[in-house]
Design an enzyme around this catalytic site. Structure first.
Site, PDB file in Angstrom:
ATOM      1  N   GLU A   1       0.810  -1.102  -0.107  1.00  0.00           N
ATOM      2  CA  GLU A   1      -0.076   0.239   0.116  1.00  0.00           C
ATOM      3  C   GLU A   1       0.957   1.111  -0.071  1.00  0.00           C
ATOM      4  O   GLU A   1       2.019   1.148   0.625  1.00  0.00           O
ATOM      5  CB  GLU A   1      -0.880  -0.050   1.181  1.00  0.00           C
ATOM      6  CG  GLU A   1      -1.694   1.089   1.528  1.00  0.00           C
ATOM      7  CD  GLU A   1      -2.374   1.234   2.933  1.00  0.00           C
ATOM      8  OE1 GLU A   1      -3.528   1.854   3.119  1.00  0.00           O
ATOM      9  OE2 GLU A   1      -1.804   0.356   4.003  1.00  0.00           O
TER      10      GLU A   1
ATOM     11  N   LYS B   1      -9.576   1.161  -1.617  1.00  0.00           N
ATOM     12  CA  LYS B   1      -9.631   0.599  -0.174  1.00  0.00           C
ATOM     13  C   LYS B   1     -11.017   1.182   0.558  1.00  0.00           C
ATOM     14  O   LYS B   1     -11.510   2.271   0.368  1.00  0.00           O
ATOM     15  CB  LYS B   1      -8.607   1.446   0.712  1.00  0.00           C
ATOM     16  CG  LYS B   1      -8.465   0.818   2.035  1.00  0.00           C
ATOM     17  CD  LYS B   1      -7.172   1.357   2.712  1.00  0.00           C
ATOM     18  CE  LYS B   1      -7.195   1.107   4.365  1.00  0.00           C
ATOM     19  NZ  LYS B   1      -5.889   1.769   4.777  1.00  0.00           N
TER      20      LYS B   1
ATOM     21  N   CYS C   1      -4.509  -3.237   3.698  1.00  0.00           N
ATOM     22  CA  CYS C   1      -4.295  -2.916   5.262  1.00  0.00           C
ATOM     23  C   CYS C   1      -5.210  -2.981   5.979  1.00  0.00           C
ATOM     24  O   CYS C   1      -5.641  -4.218   6.695  1.00  0.00           O
ATOM     25  CB  CYS C   1      -3.732  -1.392   5.210  1.00  0.00           C
ATOM     26  SG  CYS C   1      -2.519  -1.080   6.665  1.00  0.00           S
TER      27      CYS C   1
END
Length: 258
Positions: A38, A104, A140
Protein backbone atom coordinates in the site's frame (compact mmCIF):
# COMPACT_ATOMS: atom_id res chain seq x y z
CA UNK A 1 1.46 -19.85 -8.73
CA UNK A 2 4.67 -18.00 -7.89
CA UNK A 3 4.30 -14.65 -6.14
CA UNK A 4 6.98 -12.12 -5.22
CA UNK A 5 6.46 -9.69 -2.33
CA UNK A 6 8.62 -6.56 -2.41
CA UNK A 7 8.76 -5.12 1.10
CA UNK A 8 10.31 -1.66 0.98
CA UNK A 9 9.97 1.71 2.68
CA UNK A 10 8.42 4.05 0.14
CA UNK A 11 9.94 7.50 -0.30
CA UNK A 12 8.08 10.79 -0.71
CA UNK A 13 9.41 10.93 -4.29
CA UNK A 14 7.01 9.09 -6.64
CA UNK A 15 9.67 8.70 -9.34
CA UNK A 16 12.07 7.09 -6.90
CA UNK A 17 9.38 4.60 -5.89
CA UNK A 18 8.58 3.91 -9.53
CA UNK A 19 12.23 3.12 -10.15
CA UNK A 20 12.12 0.63 -7.26
CA UNK A 21 9.21 -1.12 -8.98
CA UNK A 22 11.05 -1.14 -12.29
CA UNK A 23 14.32 -2.53 -10.92
CA UNK A 24 12.58 -5.09 -8.72
CA UNK A 25 10.54 -6.54 -11.57
CA UNK A 26 13.57 -6.54 -13.87
CA UNK A 27 15.51 -8.82 -11.53
CA UNK A 28 12.74 -11.42 -11.31
CA UNK A 29 12.08 -14.41 -13.54
CA UNK A 30 9.45 -17.15 -13.60
CA UNK A 31 7.13 -15.10 -11.38
CA UNK A 32 3.38 -14.73 -11.96
CA UNK A 33 2.53 -11.85 -9.60
CA UNK A 34 4.69 -9.12 -8.07
CA UNK A 35 3.15 -7.40 -5.04
CA UNK A 36 4.22 -4.01 -3.70
CA UNK A 37 2.83 -2.42 -0.53
CA UNK A 38 0.00 0.00 0.00
CA UNK A 39 1.20 3.57 -0.69
CA UNK A 40 4.00 2.27 -2.92
CA UNK A 41 3.54 5.44 -4.97
CA UNK A 42 4.47 7.60 -1.95
CA UNK A 43 4.36 6.99 1.77
CA UNK A 44 1.85 8.36 4.24
CA UNK A 45 2.76 11.33 6.43
CA UNK A 46 2.85 13.88 3.59
CA UNK A 47 0.05 15.77 1.75
CA UNK A 48 -1.44 13.25 -0.65
CA UNK A 49 -3.57 15.53 -2.83
CA UNK A 50 -0.71 17.12 -4.79
CA UNK A 51 0.77 13.77 -5.83
CA UNK A 52 -2.44 11.85 -6.63
CA UNK A 53 -2.81 10.88 -10.29
CA UNK A 54 -5.63 9.29 -12.29
CA UNK A 55 -5.39 5.69 -13.40
CA UNK A 56 -4.44 6.85 -16.89
CA UNK A 57 -1.77 9.21 -15.52
CA UNK A 58 1.98 9.01 -15.90
CA UNK A 59 2.73 6.87 -12.83
CA UNK A 60 0.11 4.18 -13.46
CA UNK A 61 0.91 4.12 -17.17
CA UNK A 62 4.57 3.48 -16.38
CA UNK A 63 3.65 0.59 -14.05
CA UNK A 64 1.44 -0.90 -16.76
CA UNK A 65 4.35 -0.82 -19.17
CA UNK A 66 6.66 -2.49 -16.66
CA UNK A 67 4.09 -5.27 -16.14
CA UNK A 68 3.55 -5.71 -19.87
CA UNK A 69 7.27 -5.87 -20.64
CA UNK A 70 7.86 -8.48 -17.93
CA UNK A 71 4.72 -10.53 -18.55
CA UNK A 72 3.68 -10.39 -14.90
CA UNK A 73 0.75 -9.07 -12.87
CA UNK A 74 1.79 -6.10 -10.72
CA UNK A 75 -0.17 -5.03 -7.65
CA UNK A 76 0.92 -1.66 -6.24
CA UNK A 77 -0.64 0.93 -3.97
CA UNK A 78 -1.16 4.44 -5.31
CA UNK A 79 -3.38 7.48 -4.75
CA UNK A 80 -5.96 8.68 -7.25
CA UNK A 81 -8.02 11.90 -7.12
CA UNK A 82 -11.51 11.70 -5.62
CA UNK A 83 -14.36 13.91 -6.91
CA UNK A 84 -14.93 15.30 -3.40
CA UNK A 85 -11.43 16.79 -3.18
CA UNK A 86 -9.90 13.95 -1.19
CA UNK A 87 -7.86 11.14 -2.72
CA UNK A 88 -8.64 7.45 -3.06
CA UNK A 89 -6.32 4.78 -1.67
CA UNK A 90 -6.08 2.61 -4.77
CA UNK A 91 -4.44 -0.68 -5.69
CA UNK A 92 -3.37 -0.71 -9.31
CA UNK A 93 -3.74 -4.28 -10.61
CA UNK A 94 -2.23 -4.65 -14.04
CA UNK A 95 -0.60 -7.19 -16.36
CA UNK A 96 -1.30 -10.63 -17.83
CA UNK A 97 -4.28 -9.21 -19.72
CA UNK A 98 -5.75 -7.69 -16.54
CA UNK A 99 -6.19 -3.96 -15.97
CA UNK A 100 -8.31 -3.14 -12.97
CA UNK A 101 -8.08 -1.47 -9.58
CA UNK A 102 -9.36 -1.76 -6.03
CA UNK A 103 -10.18 1.27 -3.86
CA UNK A 104 -9.69 0.66 -0.14
CA UNK A 105 -13.10 0.23 1.50
CA UNK A 106 -12.25 0.37 5.22
CA UNK A 107 -10.35 3.54 6.08
CA UNK A 108 -7.92 3.68 8.99
CA UNK A 109 -9.77 5.84 11.48
CA UNK A 110 -8.11 4.22 14.48
CA UNK A 111 -5.15 4.51 16.84
CA UNK A 112 -5.38 8.30 16.63
CA UNK A 113 -5.09 8.44 12.83
CA UNK A 114 -7.97 9.64 10.61
CA UNK A 115 -7.44 8.39 7.08
CA UNK A 116 -10.96 9.45 6.08
CA UNK A 117 -10.05 13.10 6.54
CA UNK A 118 -8.00 13.00 3.33
CA UNK A 119 -9.03 9.69 1.70
CA UNK A 120 -12.43 8.73 0.26
CA UNK A 121 -13.58 5.11 0.69
CA UNK A 122 -14.13 2.64 -2.10
CA UNK A 123 -17.32 0.62 -2.44
CA UNK A 124 -16.68 -2.42 -4.66
CA UNK A 125 -14.91 -5.69 -4.06
CA UNK A 126 -12.52 -7.01 -6.70
CA UNK A 127 -11.64 -10.57 -7.72
CA UNK A 128 -9.57 -11.14 -10.86
CA UNK A 129 -8.83 -14.42 -12.61
CA UNK A 130 -5.07 -14.82 -12.90
CA UNK A 131 -4.01 -17.81 -14.99
CA UNK A 132 -7.28 -19.50 -14.12
CA UNK A 133 -7.05 -18.77 -10.36
CA UNK A 134 -9.39 -16.39 -8.54
CA UNK A 135 -7.39 -13.68 -6.74
CA UNK A 136 -9.02 -11.17 -4.41
CA UNK A 137 -7.68 -7.84 -3.20
CA UNK A 138 -7.80 -5.92 0.07
CA UNK A 139 -5.73 -3.17 1.65
CA UNK A 140 -4.22 -2.88 5.13
CA UNK A 141 -7.03 -1.95 7.60
CA UNK A 142 -9.41 -4.09 5.52
CA UNK A 143 -7.75 -7.09 7.16
CA UNK A 144 -9.64 -6.38 10.39
CA UNK A 145 -12.98 -7.11 8.67
CA UNK A 146 -13.62 -10.83 8.07
CA UNK A 147 -16.80 -10.24 6.07
CA UNK A 148 -14.81 -8.72 3.22
CA UNK A 149 -12.57 -11.77 2.95
CA UNK A 150 -15.51 -14.16 3.01
CA UNK A 151 -17.18 -12.09 0.28
CA UNK A 152 -14.02 -12.38 -1.82
CA UNK A 153 -14.03 -16.14 -1.27
CA UNK A 154 -17.72 -16.29 -2.27
CA UNK A 155 -16.74 -14.49 -5.46
CA UNK A 156 -14.12 -17.10 -6.29
CA UNK A 157 -10.92 -15.98 -4.56
CA UNK A 158 -8.59 -18.81 -3.60
CA UNK A 159 -5.87 -16.24 -2.89
CA UNK A 160 -6.28 -12.76 -1.42
CA UNK A 161 -3.50 -10.20 -1.79
CA UNK A 162 -3.24 -7.58 0.95
CA UNK A 163 -0.79 -4.70 0.43
CA UNK A 164 -0.37 -2.70 3.63
CA UNK A 165 1.32 0.21 5.35
CA UNK A 166 0.76 -1.05 8.89
CA UNK A 167 1.18 1.57 11.58
CA UNK A 168 3.73 0.82 14.29
CA UNK A 169 3.04 0.74 18.03
CA UNK A 170 2.71 -1.60 21.00
CA UNK A 171 1.22 -4.93 19.98
CA UNK A 172 0.85 -3.98 16.32
CA UNK A 173 3.12 -6.73 15.00
CA UNK A 174 1.22 -9.33 17.00
CA UNK A 175 -2.10 -8.00 15.70
CA UNK A 176 -0.83 -8.03 12.11
CA UNK A 177 0.33 -11.65 12.27
CA UNK A 178 -2.84 -12.77 14.04
CA UNK A 179 -5.08 -11.04 11.51
CA UNK A 180 -3.23 -12.48 8.51
CA UNK A 181 -3.77 -15.97 9.89
CA UNK A 182 -7.35 -15.31 11.02
CA UNK A 183 -8.47 -14.01 7.63
CA UNK A 184 -6.97 -17.11 6.01
CA UNK A 185 -9.05 -19.27 8.33
CA UNK A 186 -12.20 -17.18 7.86
CA UNK A 187 -12.05 -17.52 4.09
CA UNK A 188 -10.05 -20.75 3.73
CA UNK A 189 -7.89 -18.91 1.21
CA UNK A 190 -4.23 -18.04 0.88
CA UNK A 191 -3.42 -14.62 2.32
CA UNK A 192 -0.48 -12.84 0.71
CA UNK A 193 0.18 -9.77 2.86
CA UNK A 194 2.89 -7.36 1.71
CA UNK A 195 3.69 -4.47 4.02
CA UNK A 196 5.97 -1.49 3.94
CA UNK A 197 9.31 -2.00 5.67
CA UNK A 198 9.94 -0.18 8.93
CA UNK A 199 11.40 3.23 7.93
CA UNK A 200 12.92 4.17 11.29
CA UNK A 201 11.48 5.94 14.30
CA UNK A 202 11.55 9.47 12.88
CA UNK A 203 9.57 8.66 9.72
CA UNK A 204 7.28 6.21 11.53
CA UNK A 205 6.16 8.98 13.89
CA UNK A 206 4.63 10.89 10.96
CA UNK A 207 2.02 8.31 10.00
CA UNK A 208 1.26 4.63 9.41
CA UNK A 209 4.39 4.00 7.39
CA UNK A 210 4.90 0.29 7.98
CA UNK A 211 6.45 -2.27 10.32
CA UNK A 212 7.59 -4.90 7.82
CA UNK A 213 6.84 -8.56 8.60
CA UNK A 214 5.17 -9.29 5.27
CA UNK A 215 3.69 -12.77 5.52
CA UNK A 216 2.03 -15.54 3.55
CA UNK A 217 -0.54 -17.70 5.33
CA UNK A 218 -1.90 -21.01 4.10
CA UNK A 219 -5.69 -21.51 3.95
CA UNK A 220 -5.46 -23.27 7.32
CA UNK A 221 -3.77 -20.33 9.01
CA UNK A 222 -0.14 -21.45 8.93
CA UNK A 223 2.49 -18.78 8.32
CA UNK A 224 4.47 -20.37 5.51
CA UNK A 225 6.89 -17.51 4.78
CA UNK A 226 7.68 -14.18 6.45
CA UNK A 227 10.14 -11.30 6.31
CA UNK A 228 11.54 -9.21 9.16
CA UNK A 229 11.13 -5.46 9.54
CA UNK A 230 13.84 -4.47 7.08
CA UNK A 231 13.41 -4.18 3.28
CA UNK A 232 13.41 -7.51 1.49
CA UNK A 233 12.08 -9.60 -1.37
CA UNK A 234 10.10 -12.74 -0.61
CA UNK A 235 9.26 -15.26 -3.36
CA UNK A 236 6.70 -17.94 -2.58
CA UNK A 237 5.13 -20.81 -4.48
CA UNK A 238 1.53 -21.42 -3.53
CA UNK A 239 -0.83 -24.19 -4.58
CA UNK A 240 -4.41 -22.91 -5.07
CA UNK A 241 -5.64 -26.49 -4.68
CA UNK A 242 -4.74 -26.24 -0.98
CA UNK A 243 -7.60 -23.76 -0.62
CA UNK A 244 -10.01 -26.18 -2.26
CA UNK A 245 -8.80 -28.96 0.04
CA UNK A 246 -9.12 -26.73 3.10
CA UNK A 247 -12.72 -25.94 2.16
CA UNK A 248 -13.52 -29.64 2.18
CA UNK A 249 -11.75 -30.21 5.49
CA UNK A 250 -13.07 -27.11 7.30
CA UNK A 251 -16.13 -25.93 5.35
CA UNK A 252 -16.66 -22.70 7.27
CA UNK A 253 -17.99 -20.92 4.20
CA UNK A 254 -20.64 -23.57 3.67
CA UNK A 255 -21.45 -23.98 7.38
CA UNK A 256 -21.78 -20.32 8.39
CA UNK A 257 -25.18 -18.95 9.41
CA UNK A 258 -24.43 -15.23 9.63
Amino acid sequence: MRIALSQFAAHTDTERNLEHIRTTVARLSDVDIVVFPEAAMARFGIPLGPLAEPLDGKWATAVRQIAADAGVLIVAGMFTPSPDGRVTNTLLITGKGIDTHYDKIHLFDAFGFTESATVAPGSRTVVAEVDGVGVGFATCYDIRFPGLFQKLADDGALVTIVPASWGSGPGKREQWELLVRARALDSTAWIVACGQAYPGDEVASKGPTGIGYSAVSSPLGEIREQLGQEPGLLIVDIDPDEALAARKTVPVLANRRF
